[in-house]
Write a protein that holds these residues in place. Structure first.
Motif, mmCIF file in Angstrom:
data_model
loop_
_atom_site.group_PDB
_atom_site.id
_atom_site.type_symbol
_atom_site.label_atom_id
_atom_site.label_comp_id
_atom_site.label_asym_id
_atom_site.label_seq_id
_atom_site.Cartn_x
_atom_site.Cartn_y
_atom_site.Cartn_z
ATOM 1 N N GLY A 66 0.821 -1.205 0.000
ATOM 2 C CA GLY A 66 0.000 0.000 0.000
ATOM 3 C C GLY A 66 0.853 1.251 0.000
ATOM 4 N N ILE A 67 0.267 2.364 -0.394
ATOM 5 C CA ILE A 67 1.037 3.612 -0.481
ATOM 6 C C ILE A 67 1.430 4.140 0.890
ATOM 7 N N HIS A 68 0.765 3.672 1.950
ATOM 8 C CA HIS A 68 1.096 4.144 3.297
ATOM 9 C C HIS A 68 2.155 3.266 3.969
ATOM 10 N N GLY A 69 2.682 2.290 3.226
ATOM 11 C CA GLY A 69 3.719 1.448 3.796
ATOM 12 C C GLY A 69 3.218 0.113 4.293
ATOM 13 N N GLU A 70 1.942 -0.230 4.004
ATOM 14 C CA GLU A 70 1.433 -1.530 4.428
ATOM 15 C C GLU A 70 2.136 -2.644 3.649
ATOM 16 N N CYS A 252 -0.086 -3.844 9.527
ATOM 17 C CA CYS A 252 -1.319 -4.042 8.764
ATOM 18 C C CYS A 252 -1.978 -2.714 8.427
ATOM 19 N N GLY A 253 -1.334 -1.612 8.779
ATOM 20 C CA GLY A 253 -1.852 -0.286 8.450
ATOM 21 C C GLY A 253 -0.687 0.625 8.161
ATOM 22 N N ASP A 254 -0.934 1.936 8.217
ATOM 23 C CA ASP A 254 0.154 2.860 7.911
ATOM 24 C C ASP A 254 0.774 3.467 9.157
ATOM 25 N N GLY A 255 0.479 2.887 10.315
ATOM 26 C CA GLY A 255 1.137 3.277 11.549
ATOM 27 C C GLY A 255 0.764 4.639 12.082
ATOM 28 N N ASP A 256 -0.422 5.145 11.720
ATOM 29 C CA ASP A 256 -0.762 6.494 12.177
ATOM 30 C C ASP A 256 -2.153 6.601 12.789
ATOM 31 N N CYS A 257 -2.737 5.484 13.224
ATOM 32 C CA CYS A 257 -4.086 5.529 13.794
ATOM 33 C C CYS A 257 -4.137 6.474 14.993
ATOM 34 N N GLY A 258 -3.159 6.344 15.888
ATOM 35 C CA GLY A 258 -3.127 7.207 17.063
ATOM 36 C C GLY A 258 -2.916 8.660 16.698
ATOM 37 N N THR A 259 -2.045 8.898 15.725
ATOM 38 C CA THR A 259 -1.797 10.264 15.276
ATOM 39 C C THR A 259 -3.047 10.876 14.660
ATOM 40 N N THR A 260 -3.778 10.064 13.896
ATOM 41 C CA THR A 260 -5.012 10.540 13.269
ATOM 42 C C THR A 260 -6.042 10.940 14.319
ATOM 43 N N ILE A 261 -6.218 10.094 15.354
ATOM 44 C CA ILE A 261 -7.149 10.414 16.439
ATOM 45 C C ILE A 261 -6.696 11.678 17.159
ATOM 46 N N ALA A 262 -5.389 11.790 17.393
ATOM 47 C CA ALA A 262 -4.847 12.955 18.097
ATOM 48 C C ALA A 262 -5.043 14.243 17.304
ATOM 49 N N GLU A 263 -4.952 14.154 15.975
ATOM 50 C CA GLU A 263 -5.159 15.343 15.143
ATOM 51 C C GLU A 263 -6.603 15.825 15.246
ATOM 52 N N GLY A 264 -7.540 14.869 15.272
ATOM 53 C CA GLY A 264 -8.934 15.246 15.459
ATOM 54 C C GLY A 264 -9.151 15.883 16.816
ATOM 55 N N ALA A 265 -8.524 15.305 17.841
ATOM 56 C CA ALA A 265 -8.651 15.841 19.203
ATOM 57 C C ALA A 265 -8.054 17.235 19.306
ATOM 58 N N SER A 266 -6.950 17.452 18.619
ATOM 59 C CA SER A 266 -6.306 18.767 18.645
ATOM 60 C C SER A 266 -7.219 19.844 18.059
ATOM 61 N N LYS A 267 -7.899 19.495 16.986
ATOM 62 C CA LYS A 267 -8.819 20.453 16.368
ATOM 63 C C LYS A 267 -10.014 20.721 17.281
ATOM 64 N N ILE A 268 -10.505 19.658 17.945
ATOM 65 C CA ILE A 268 -11.598 19.849 18.902
ATOM 66 C C ILE A 268 -11.142 20.770 20.024
ATOM 67 N N SER A 269 -9.913 20.549 20.506
ATOM 68 C CA SER A 269 -9.371 21.361 21.603
ATOM 69 C C SER A 269 -9.355 22.850 21.239
ATOM 70 N N SER A 270 -8.948 23.137 20.010
ATOM 71 C CA SER A 270 -8.878 24.542 19.588
ATOM 72 C C SER A 270 -10.259 25.129 19.308
ATOM 73 N N SER A 271 -11.297 24.260 19.275
ATOM 74 C CA SER A 271 -12.655 24.717 18.971
ATOM 75 C C SER A 271 -13.569 24.683 20.188
ATOM 76 N N LEU A 272 -13.039 24.338 21.365
ATOM 77 C CA LEU A 272 -13.879 24.134 22.551
ATOM 78 C C LEU A 272 -14.742 25.347 22.890
ATOM 79 N N ASP A 273 -14.237 26.528 22.644
ATOM 80 C CA ASP A 273 -14.987 27.728 23.017
ATOM 81 C C ASP A 273 -16.058 28.120 21.998
ATOM 82 N N THR A 274 -16.101 27.420 20.870
ATOM 83 C CA THR A 274 -17.054 27.785 19.813
ATOM 84 C C THR A 274 -18.096 26.716 19.538
ATOM 85 N N LEU A 275 -18.028 25.569 20.225
ATOM 86 C CA LEU A 275 -18.958 24.471 19.962
ATOM 87 C C LEU A 275 -20.316 24.709 20.631
#
Length: 435
Positions: A66-70, A252-275
């Motif tokens: 796979g292109i992600h290194g799988e 069996c994946g591209d080794g970034d599942c945790g990073t992907t979840i963390a990126e979503g969490a980071s965006k939520i963190s920066s949006s906490l005051d506007t939700l």
């Protein structure tokens, strides 16, 4: 890499004013008549890492990676360009392959050779010549042949061959030839049809917007504060899971599942005051938009679907009610899980995030009317954790893990474990708040 055919064809149709129904039909047609196979002599090195995601022994090649290194479907010994191209074409035409596109002599094809990042020009054009020759010798009509760094895997030493069967769809050639200012789209190595002009982009309305606008459902200040607390604690917890989830996703994946979840969490963190905590219907849609934009990849799309359907389901079930709506919240989660299966294509037991989501959904269904929110979440969390643990012994039938060697699928599925982590965080927060 074959997705580039779909993006170019459907994108040109959209510019020409096609309806969403027409675009969806084209997506299905192009996707069903396209197939890709890759091969590489080395893995890619992710920025920040000293070593590549995988290595290949000298004298061997990884086929079907796979292109992600799988990892790929199997290792093959190094071959000449001619031998390697024919091996790859044999694989693409294998009738026992799930991704096989049936081909017959005389079929018309559009072909793409994609440099995965570290091939030289002379190597790529040697492969272009051998691919063109092999396809003609097999009795196919090559209408277009594209070559270049089109969908790379950073510094991976390898390439893709993608085939699109255009027999019966001559309009696809005109759409591929439609002028574009996208810098990555190459002029074809072979072409015999004039280009065409296009119209303007169309704007499409989200059919669920009216439902959300009609829903005046709001929650108390106390519950709104609690929803914010859920998100604040969840955001902080993701840092603790990142490395473990990335490790589970390696091989069996591209080794970034945790990073992907963390990126979503980071965006939520920066949006906490506007939700919109006081309007859950809008809140879920805001979170769906964040997942789709910040997380990326398949995970981002699936979480976006999950949250968007929760929003739509809650809007249609509670209306402007302000009473006890626990049952509606449970229903919106159940509906969302079913939608992830529907649109993602996976089922229970396929070794995906659904193997944690479905047990959690079952636990939610069994919850009694007298159960508190913390009790329901506790049961859902426990069920999700058990479901994630069971993926160790499952055979992957969907997602990236379904097309790597069996030996590389020996850990808990990262996507399922991420779901279990999220639900446990919500359950622990609910328990500490006595709700």
């Amino acid at each position: 890499c074959g997705t580039l055919f779909l993006l170019k064809i459907v994108g040109a149709q959209a510019c020409g004013g096609a309806s969403m129904k027409e675009l969806l039909k084209s997506c299905e047609l192009v996707g069903g008549r396209c197939s890709t196979i890759g091969v590489a002599a080395s893995g890619c090195t992710v920025p920040g890492h000293k070593e590549p995601l995988f290595s290949v022994k000298k004298g061997w090649l990884e086929l079907g990676l796979g292109i992600h290194g799988e990892a790929g479907v199997r290792l093959v010994q190094s071959k000449t360009a001619k031998e390697l191209v024919n091996l790859m074409l044999d694989h693409l035409s294998n009738k026992d392959s799930v991704s096989n596109v049936p081909l017959e002599r005389g079929d018309e094809l559009v072909v793409m050779l994609n440099n995965l990042g570290a091939m030289t020009q002379i190597e790529m054009f040697t492969l272009v010549g051998e691919t063109n020759k092999a396809l003609v010798e097999r009795g196919f009509v090559v209408q277009r042949l594209y070559v270049g760094c089109l969908l790379t895997s950073l510094d991976m030493k390898g390439f893709h061959i993608s085939l699109l069967k255009t027999t019966g769809y001559p309009e696809w050639l005109k759409l591929l030839d439609t002028p574009t200012n996208a810098p990555g789209w190459p002029a074809p190595y072979r072409a015999d049809v004039d280009s065409v002009d296009v119209g303007k982009l169309m704007n499409f309305k989200n059919p669920f917007d009216d439902i959300k606008k009609m829903s005046t459902y709001t929650v108390s200040v106390a519950l709104a504060d609690q929803l914010r607390k859920f998100l604040e604690i969840l955001v902080k917890a993701t840092a603790e899971w990142r490395d473990l989830l990335n490790d589970l996703d390696t091989g069996c994946g591209d080794g970034d599942c945790g990073t992907t979840i963390a990126e979503g969490a980071s965006k939520i963190s920066s949006s906490l005051d506007t939700l919109a905590y006081h309007q859950p219907v809008l809140l879920f849609q805001q979170l769906a938009d964040i997942a789709g934009e910040a997380m990326g990849g398949t995970s981002g799309a699936l979480y976006s679907i999950l949250l968007s359907v929760m929003s739509n389901s809650l809007a249609s079930s509670v209306g402007d009610s302000t009473g006890n709506i626990k049952e509606s919240w449970v229903k919106c989660f159940i509906d969302a899980v079913d939608s992830v299966s529907k649109y993602g294509g996976a089922q229970r037991g396929d070794r995906t995030m659904l193997d944690a989501l479905y047990p959690a959904s079952d636990a939610a269904k069994k919850a009694s009317n007298s159960s508190s929110l913390s009790e329901v979440l506790k049961d859902m969390s426990a069920a999700a954790l058990d479901g994630a643990g069971a993926t160790v012994s499952m055979t992957a039938r969907a997602g990236r893990a379904s097309y790597v060697r069996g030996g590389d699928v020996r850990k808990v599925d990262a996507g399922a474990r991420a779901v279990a982590f999220i639900l446990k965080s919500l359950a622990d927060t609910a328990a500490s708040s006595n709700i």
